[in-house]
Design a protein around this motif. Sequence first.
Motif, short mmCIF file in Angstrom:
data_model
loop_
_atom_site.label_atom_id
_atom_site.label_comp_id
_atom_site.label_asym_id
_atom_site.label_seq_id
_atom_site.Cartn_x
_atom_site.Cartn_y
_atom_site.Cartn_z
N ILE A 185 0.87 -1.17 0.00
CA ILE A 185 0.00 0.00 0.00
C ILE A 185 0.91 1.22 0.00
CG2 ILE A 185 -1.84 1.25 1.19
CD1 ILE A 185 -2.57 -1.44 2.53
N GLN A 186 1.00 1.88 -1.14
CA GLN A 186 1.89 3.03 -1.27
C GLN A 186 1.06 4.30 -1.38
OE1 GLN A 186 5.10 2.68 -4.05
NE2 GLN A 186 5.93 4.69 -3.55
N GLU A 187 1.20 5.15 -0.38
CA GLU A 187 0.46 6.40 -0.32
C GLU A 187 1.33 7.62 -0.60
OE1 GLU A 187 -2.71 4.96 3.13
OE2 GLU A 187 -0.86 5.99 3.71
N ALA A 188 2.63 7.43 -0.65
CA ALA A 188 3.55 8.55 -0.89
C ALA A 188 4.84 8.00 -1.49
CB ALA A 188 3.84 9.29 0.42
N GLY A 189 5.60 8.90 -2.11
CA GLY A 189 6.91 8.51 -2.62
C GLY A 189 6.89 7.98 -4.04
N PHE A 207 -5.68 -2.46 -2.71
CA PHE A 207 -6.65 -3.25 -1.97
C PHE A 207 -7.45 -4.12 -2.94
CE2 PHE A 207 -5.76 0.50 0.54
CZ PHE A 207 -5.60 -0.01 1.82
N PRO A 208 -7.74 -5.34 -2.53
CA PRO A 208 -8.54 -6.22 -3.41
C PRO A 208 -10.00 -5.79 -3.42
CG PRO A 208 -8.07 -7.31 -1.32
CD PRO A 208 -7.30 -6.02 -1.30
N GLU A 209 -10.72 -6.22 -4.43
CA GLU A 209 -12.16 -5.99 -4.50
C GLU A 209 -12.86 -6.75 -3.37
OE1 GLU A 209 -13.60 -3.94 -6.56
OE2 GLU A 209 -11.80 -3.48 -7.77
N HIS A 210 -14.02 -6.22 -2.95
CA HIS A 210 -14.74 -6.83 -1.83
C HIS A 210 -15.12 -8.28 -2.11
CE1 HIS A 210 -14.89 -3.16 0.43
NE2 HIS A 210 -15.45 -2.50 -0.57
N ASN A 211 -15.38 -8.57 -3.38
CA ASN A 211 -15.80 -9.93 -3.73
C ASN A 211 -14.62 -10.83 -4.12
OD1 ASN A 211 -15.17 -8.64 -6.08
ND2 ASN A 211 -17.01 -9.28 -7.22
N SER A 217 0.22 -12.69 3.17
CA SER A 217 1.18 -13.20 4.15
C SER A 217 2.08 -12.11 4.69
CB SER A 217 2.04 -14.29 3.50
OG SER A 217 1.24 -15.38 3.09
N GLY A 218 1.86 -10.87 4.25
CA GLY A 218 2.63 -9.73 4.73
C GLY A 218 2.10 -8.46 4.10
N ARG A 219 2.49 -7.32 4.69
CA ARG A 219 2.05 -6.04 4.14
C ARG A 219 3.17 -5.02 4.27
NH1 ARG A 219 -3.15 -4.22 6.81
NH2 ARG A 219 -4.09 -5.59 5.24
N ILE A 220 3.31 -4.22 3.21
CA ILE A 220 4.28 -3.12 3.20
C ILE A 220 3.51 -1.82 3.05
CG2 ILE A 220 6.31 -2.14 2.06
CD1 ILE A 220 6.82 -4.96 0.87
N TRP A 221 3.61 -0.96 4.04
CA TRP A 221 3.03 0.38 3.95
C TRP A 221 4.14 1.35 3.53
CZ3 TRP A 221 -2.03 1.71 4.52
CH2 TRP A 221 -2.89 0.82 5.19
N ILE A 222 3.87 2.15 2.53
CA ILE A 222 4.81 3.20 2.11
C ILE A 222 4.05 4.50 2.24
CG2 ILE A 222 6.34 4.04 0.29
CD1 ILE A 222 6.31 1.18 -0.87
N SER A 223 4.31 5.24 3.30
CA SER A 223 3.41 6.32 3.66
C SER A 223 4.10 7.29 4.61
CB SER A 223 2.16 5.73 4.34
OG SER A 223 1.35 6.73 4.89
N ALA A 224 3.54 8.50 4.73
CA ALA A 224 3.99 9.47 5.73
C ALA A 224 3.27 9.26 7.05
CB ALA A 224 3.73 10.89 5.23
#
Length: 631
Positions: A185-189, A207-211, A217-224
């Motif tokens: 999930i990249q919100e900046a940079g 993000f995946p669709e609701h359906n 197995s892991g998550r990377i946030w790229i954000s301020a």
Amino acid sequence: MLLFLKNPLSLSPFTPFQPIAAIATTQTAAETLSPLCQTLGATLHLPDSLTPLHQAQIYTGSLKEYLPILWNTHKTLIFCLATGAVVRLIAPLLENKAEDPAILVIDQKGKFVISLCSGHQGGADRLTQLIATGLDAIPIITGASASLGLLALDILGFPFGWRKGEGDWTGVSAAIANGKTVQVIQEAGSTLWQNHLPEDHSFYFGFPEHNQPIAFSGRIWISATKRKFASSSDFPKVQWHPRVLWVGIGCIRGTSRQLIETAIEEVFQRYHLATEAIAGLGTIEIKGDEIGLLEYIEQKQYPFKTFSAEVLKSINVPNPSTVVDQEVGTPSVAEASALCAAKTHFSSTENPVLIVPKQIIKSDSESGAVTVAIAQSEIEYTARKGQLWLVGIGPGKLEQITPAAATAIKQADVIIGYSLYLDLIKPLNRTGQIIESFPITQEQKRAQRAIELAQWGLTVAVISSGDCGIYGMGGLVLEELQKTGWDGYHPQVEIFAGITAIQAAAARVGAPLMHDFCTISLSDLLTPWEVIEKRLEAAAQADFVTGIYNPRSQTRTGQIVKAQEIYLKYRSPHTPIAIVRSAYRQDEHITLTTLEKMLDFPIDMLTTVIIGNSSTRDYKNWLITPRGYRS
């Protein structure tokens, strides 16, 4: 006249790994490392039992006793002894991969280069590849990310100046190594890193669709944003913080460093922002000498920008103040400074956003007050000094590229060039590099893009065939730099010479360039044909051996005909001619003929034509131009 000397190591691809110590305990190992040390700018350390070599540092006693001194004073240690012995020597000194020096091992014959410790953050993996390229050795890199063709997670953001936040770095790295799906999930940079991932990577962006639920197995946030990860989470998470936040500061005269720091931290915590994402600070000029502010800047090593009241007054802000206007000549200091500071100098399209309006912070325990506002830039601050490397790759075969040029290509963050040339150097590419291709007619755009990225702080290699300074990109890049008002230092420029087309062609047919020669390009895209024709006349009349570049294209066919006519006025029709297409490449084709028959053979843009002078002769399919004009 200004005379200056350039340090040959100042812009070396090995600079990031300095200081480097190389260690040998046998004479054979010392002789293997000695020339390498000259290339790397490293110091060779030898025991007093060996024959001293030039500029080697001699130590007494055991290496086990001497090694702690090198450990604490060097970023990189290169051993030329048995791997097992190295493991036993360094084991008591190892602390953590973020602080330990890079450890490499080279065998005594220089056939293998092993990345042993601190492969990612210490840079041992990359240095191993660079040294192996120069030695024509086999690099041994055992990290999982290398085998997957991925840049290691813990150095993913380093080229862009990102800072690591909290998280389970080992857990996410393990998920990536095992090919598990990891959400990004990249919100900046910058998203440039995403463009060159291998096709079979396991990242899922967004993000995946609701359906369509996906088991991550892991998550990377790229954000301020600074996130708190629960210990009971279903899977590991990490966060990278691009430096996109610019803090605008206003304060009462005499406010302490401690109150300024407390105010910034309080505002960041209130708005769930990461202080690791701070790019720098901005304020009004009259606060440029504020002691507490200067102390804070020095402590944090942030860039500090000041603006005149006139500049700040021109910025639209949500909370202007008439009181502030009466005091300092502008209705806003903090908010306007944040927005001005977030506007970078190399992007005219950037629109920073004020994400935190001014907050006034006071303390019950000390006098003073601080006003804080925060703006977010579209482009992160890299905190790096950009470099432009103008690289000549020679005729195209890897063996014809100089070791210095090959090393520069492998070390660069970005490689820019014409697609054909980029294909030729693919074996030199490393994981994580940004590769940008431009058509053959977009040389100016190539130069401008390279300058933009270097001004941002990246190390950019601009590729030319032959030598970059001879009908290559070197001159064009320097011209474009001049247009920007370049100061000669930022970005730094280094030129890596290459074997020219005329040299390569001549080497394939003998020694036709043994007397005075010249080169002339027949392309009239940048030079009027009248000028080219005048030069052909002069060279032909003066009896220069002549190398013809760009002789014929699909739409430009008449210039080579005219060139032949001009030379026939001054040279014998039997003058030897070499027509060399794609010298040293797989589709190389060589024709030896004469001036009167040269147009009977295929000639195109990949061809170099060598026209001999009045003394050039063809002997058993070798062209020879005598060194002198003796009868």
